[in-house]
Scaffold this motif. Sequence first.
Motif, PDB file in Angstrom:
ATOM      1  N   ASP A  76      -3.888  -2.665  -5.565  1.00 59.92           N
ATOM      2  CA  ASP A  76      -3.213  -2.908  -4.453  1.00 59.92           C
ATOM      3  C   ASP A  76      -3.876  -3.976  -3.865  1.00 59.92           C
ATOM      4  OD1 ASP A  76      -1.618  -3.079  -1.991  1.00 59.92           O
ATOM      5  OD2 ASP A  76      -3.130  -1.163  -0.975  1.00 59.92           O
ATOM      6  N   ILE A  86      -4.683   2.878   3.195  1.00 54.18           N
ATOM      7  CA  ILE A  86      -4.316   2.717   4.639  1.00 54.18           C
ATOM      8  C   ILE A  86      -2.855   2.245   4.654  1.00 54.18           C
ATOM      9  CG2 ILE A  86      -4.860   2.264   6.893  1.00 54.18           C
ATOM     10  CD1 ILE A  86      -7.919   2.700   5.913  1.00 54.18           C
ATOM     11  N   SER A  96       0.916  -1.135  -0.184  1.00 59.37           N
ATOM     12  CA  SER A  96      -0.170   0.123  -0.009  1.00 59.37           C
ATOM     13  C   SER A  96       0.979   1.555  -0.062  1.00 59.37           C
ATOM     14  CB  SER A  96      -0.916  -0.088   1.166  1.00 59.37           C
ATOM     15  OG  SER A  96      -1.551  -1.167   1.216  1.00 59.37           O
ATOM     16  N   THR A 146      -4.595  -4.205   4.366  1.00 58.95           N
ATOM     17  CA  THR A 146      -5.515  -4.027   3.106  1.00 58.95           C
ATOM     18  C   THR A 146      -6.117  -5.411   3.103  1.00 58.95           C
ATOM     19  OG1 THR A 146      -3.557  -2.639   2.085  1.00 58.95           O
ATOM     20  CG2 THR A 146      -5.668  -3.726   0.775  1.00 58.95           C
TER      21      THR A 146
HETATM   22 MG    MG Z   1      -1.737  -2.735   2.432  1.00 61.05          MG
END
Ligand code: MG
Length: 460
Positions: A277, A250, A237, A258
Amino acid sequence: MREVPTIAAISTPMGAGAIGIVRLTGPRAITICDGLFTPVRGGPLTEADSHTLNYGTIVDPDDGAHVDEVLVGVMRGPDTYTREDIVEVNCHGGAVAQQRILSLFLRLGAELATPGEFTRRAFLNGRIDLAQAESVAGIIAAKTEAGLRVAMAQLEGSVSREIGGIREDILRVLAAVEADIDFSDEDVGELDREDAGRRLAEIESRVRELVETALVGRVLSEGIRTAIVGKPNVGKSSLLNALLMRERAIVTEVPGTTRDTIEEIINIRGIPLQLIDTAGLRAGGDAVEQMGIERSRKAIAEADLVLCLFDGSQPEDDRDRGLITSLPRDRTLYVINKSDLFRGQRPRFNAGQLPAAPVIISAMTRLGLRDLKERIADFVLGGALPPLEGAIITRERHRQLLEATAGALATAQQGLRVGLGVELVAEELRAALSSLGEITGDEIVEDLLDIVFQEFCIGK
Ligand SMILES: [Mg+2]
Ligand SMILES: Nc1nc2c(ncn2[C@@H]2O[C@H](COP(=O)(O)OP(=O)(O)OP(=O)(O)O)[C@@H](O)[C@H]2O)c(=O)[nH]1
């Protein structure tokens, strides 16, 4: 015969905006709007010159209430988008004014437009062909500048011209074949089967080349699907955010942050990338995390490019080795992250076992990001992608019809080779022509139009 209905729609998106546009097209467009319009200057709309903007007020004829202060564009057919008379009322944005004006139009006899009906009329009235009409949806849906460029070229006829050329070439061969059918008992000379076969082979390869542009077309309009994958906490991320240059996903020090895939478009040297992602891959975790991991696997399977990320400050383990063997080598770039933690020294992660040399980066300090972008651009430009110019196919519908065309051309060549009756060869060529005709809409089927225009927004 019933008159063509005049249709109306709000053409600007829902929600508050400075200006909203309510549009009318059809034989009564100008009279209907004139019934509600009180000019501030000048005369009634029915006397307005074509392609003028007229300033006035929309008044509810029932109670004389002023609905909005407007600028009304009057455009008389056939020099318009639909080739019919078009009126565009520029009113204040926001749902109320536009809705009231629209409902007044309906009260005065206009009908509510269906999705894409303005463009459908442009097609039915012969201003553009079907492939061009579809490109309008492509322009509206374009997510990338390159995608927009391709859609614009299509609107200007890039695909239609190429198809037209192919059609003509097939027609020439068909004419020779049919001459052989018509005059087979006269002395006009036999069909030169070998020559006809050669010409069909050339046409077929042109069609197949066009089919191959579909890949570029998808890439340009949607971006290269690029999945960032790796174990939890390696910085996937963080890399997404670094490439986007904003805090989109985040990031925490907790592995398994995630949970769902996150998608964003970025641009690298003019190449659009759809970055995905994903949830870090690991066994265990709760049900939500496991569903996220399922999505990660799907993202890998569908990706054009996989960025496989490792934490360079940690030694590799069995899970890394498992991950490496599970990924498609020909479309994976290996990336070692967190270089700030081993600055100047070798990463604790042993890169020797990777199938290709990795790019070393720090998503935190951005060190190495330029190298990574270079590698990504090399992958795309040096890869199997055909050149990004000329006619480019972006629609699955077109791709399938071109495949069918190529198939029919191949069968016709086969028929010529094995001495099949010329009638049967002609039949295949007509099938090829008919598939091409469906792309440009020369062969119209009502259902086809419904399918094509249903993806449009109302008011276009
Ligand atoms: Mg992540
Ligand atoms: N020192 C350093 N820390 C980093 C770097 N990149 C990420 N981190 C840290 O590593 C931790 C995990 O980062 P994330 O980006 O959330 O990792 P992730 O791979 O998305 O993790 P999951 O979503 O849990 O799979 C965070 O504490 C980040 O601040 C880096 O380049 N250097």
